[in-house]
Enzyme design. Sequence first.
Site, PDB file in Angstrom:
ATOM      1  N   LYS A 274       0.832  -1.206   0.000  1.00 10.44           N
ATOM      2  CA  LYS A 274       0.000   0.000   0.000  1.00 10.44           C
ATOM      3  C   LYS A 274       0.873   1.266   0.000  1.00 10.44           C
ATOM      4  O   LYS A 274       2.069   1.190   0.234  1.00 10.44           O
ATOM      5  CB  LYS A 274      -0.952  -0.023   1.192  1.00 10.44           C
TER       6      LYS A 274
HETATM    7  C1  LIG Z   1      -4.872  -4.653   1.174  1.00  9.54           C
HETATM    8  C2  LIG Z   1      -6.321  -4.443   1.297  1.00  9.54           C
HETATM    9  C3  LIG Z   1      -7.003  -4.670   2.500  1.00  9.54           C
HETATM   10  C4  LIG Z   1      -6.388  -5.356   3.673  1.00  9.54           C
HETATM   11  O1  LIG Z   1      -5.280  -4.757   4.168  1.00  9.54           O
HETATM   12  P1  LIG Z   1      -4.377  -5.537   5.244  1.00  9.54           P
HETATM   13  O2  LIG Z   1      -3.685  -4.397   5.931  1.00  9.54           O
HETATM   14  O3  LIG Z   1      -3.457  -6.405   4.464  1.00  9.54           O
HETATM   15  O4  LIG Z   1      -5.267  -6.287   6.137  1.00  9.54           O
HETATM   16  C5  LIG Z   1      -8.338  -4.332   2.581  1.00  9.54           C
HETATM   17  N1  LIG Z   1      -8.985  -3.819   1.533  1.00  9.54           N
HETATM   18  C6  LIG Z   1      -8.380  -3.596   0.345  1.00  9.54           C
HETATM   19  C7  LIG Z   1      -9.167  -2.997  -0.769  1.00  9.54           C
HETATM   20  C8  LIG Z   1      -7.035  -3.923   0.183  1.00  9.54           C
HETATM   21  O5  LIG Z   1      -6.436  -3.750  -1.007  1.00  9.54           O
END
Ligand SMILES: *Cc1c(COP(=O)(O)O)cnc(C)c1O
Length: 363
Positions: free
Chosen positions: A183
Amino acid sequence: MIKLINPYIPPREILLPRIESVLYSGYIAEGENVKKFEKEMSEYIGNPNCLAVSSCTAALHLALLLLNIKYGDEVISTAMTAEPTNIAIAQSGAKVVWADINKETGLISPDDIEKKITLKTRAIMVVHYAGLVCDMIAINSISERYNIPIIEDAAHAFGARYDSFKLVGNSRNIVAFSFQAIKHLTTVDGGMICLPNDVLVKRAKELRWFGLQKGVSRLETNITEVGYKYNMNNVTAEIGRVQLSCLEYNVDKYIKNGKIYDSLLKNNNNVTIMKIEGDSIPSYWIYTILVENRDKLIEKLALHDIEASVLHKRNDLHELFNYSRNDFHNLDYFYSRLVHLPCGWWVNVEDIKKICSILEEGW
Ligand SMILES: *Cc1c(COP(=O)(O)O)cnc(C)c1O
């Protein structure tokens, strides 16, 4: 290869001394560094009620728990997302009810949300997919009219804005962020839940720590509700604090790149670019276009050392969600034409010009 995904890690001379100081401080669990991270995040987002957690999935699950969602309830959601959005709903015991998307944005359609509301609807999950901000004016209005709370999955939307004044997270809804490896802002793994008021903060803090009250002596604390181990630790938080001081090299570049794509592609007849809702400013985690013969384009880009892909499988195709199958014309249209292009901090103007000239040539 111009990669589609690439984690931003701050320069080692800045990051490593900070990590080292926490690691050898004698206190690596949840403590002062987490508090400082939360305070700095709250100031950045403009919402004093930001709590650090172990992941965005944890934040989404906490959001559902805070809204007392349980087995038998219905939560309206989108299939055009990463799996954690909908797995969190499944974890709560609630049934996922899909709403179609708007094919101009790939985001959940307010009109279809309204059609899917039943007496069992207890929440609406919206996703600012690819960093594009949902039509929150229409969605918040539905929330008010039907008195149904909204959860915003902002895993792709760190640094995006509802309008020029408000960052995503500064909301009347519960908002979840991800600091997972791929992210915008990564702490390796981590997340944050932003709450609309301080009433929810106390319960949220207990739910992220087994149901215990932090700061109260272990002999005096009293569990009244099942909690989880969803806290963040000091090492993770310190990485987050350093990341927060580097936004100009990170999320600012995604946004700059996204705007360059927007202007170079707006008159290209081979591609459809995404519509931006209202006054929102996307954070362009990946750059989404719709094209015909998508696989041929992906192959052609690969020959030019450019990584492009669909990235996510539409969630309604998972067997787990068979019970919720339905026809979604806009999602069918979008999902069969969608391609994501690299847009992050590592992509420069020359790269974007090269990609856009390939898109101009055709495939
Ligand atoms: C990556 C992601 C998540 C989950 O994030 P984590 O921190 O890995 O639990 C939730 N929603 C979306 C749209 C994502 O891309």
